[in-house]
Design an enzyme around this catalytic site. Sequence first.
Site: not given
Length: 198
Positions: A10, A96, A140
Amino acid sequence: METRALVIVDVQNDFCPGGTLSVPEADRIISTLNEYIRRFKAAGLPIYATRDWHPSVTKHFAEHGGVWPPHCVQQTAGAEFHPDLSLPDDAIIVSKGMDPNEDSYSGFHAFDDGGTDLATSLRSRGIQHIFVGGLATDYCVKWTVLDALKADFRVTALIDISLGVNLQPHDSERAIQEMVAAGASVATLNQMLMPVPS
Ligand code: VGL
Ligand code: ZN
């Protein structure tokens, strides 16, 4: 067959300074991240990049019952990878957070363009050990590492390219302790020999 891969979590504009859910100083990990990319690439090892990829309406966002300001909405500039991140052309992008009823913090809830989930993709390449870093350490990165261990991958958390949101002070330190307690190793660039030790 090579059994190791880099998994970058990310590193997107909204998690960097100027973004809607910015992690302080996140842009300062990017040159080190690029050095990891160069080394894995030089060793012929696959590079995965996860991305948070939300619909504009999701219970993940505060306005719909969640905790976060809107971020990484599909097709917006905030969802793009940081412009200084040197992802190779053959990096495997997995997305996601598309389900409006799930937070989906873990990269193991992510799918590539063809709909293959991360674990299946890694296993199909014979990968047994992943090296994980990115944003955010306390969400994450942590959930990706914990899910990887549950799925029986070996995991090294790259703590010099991971930074946290720290909604509570020390959340990132606690996240690292949790990852280690669950079986992850930790490393930094200067401890890595390339080829990376298996
Ligand atoms: C993340 C909060 C909300 C992350 C994603 O990438 O760590 N954190 N959505
Ligand atoms: Zn999110």
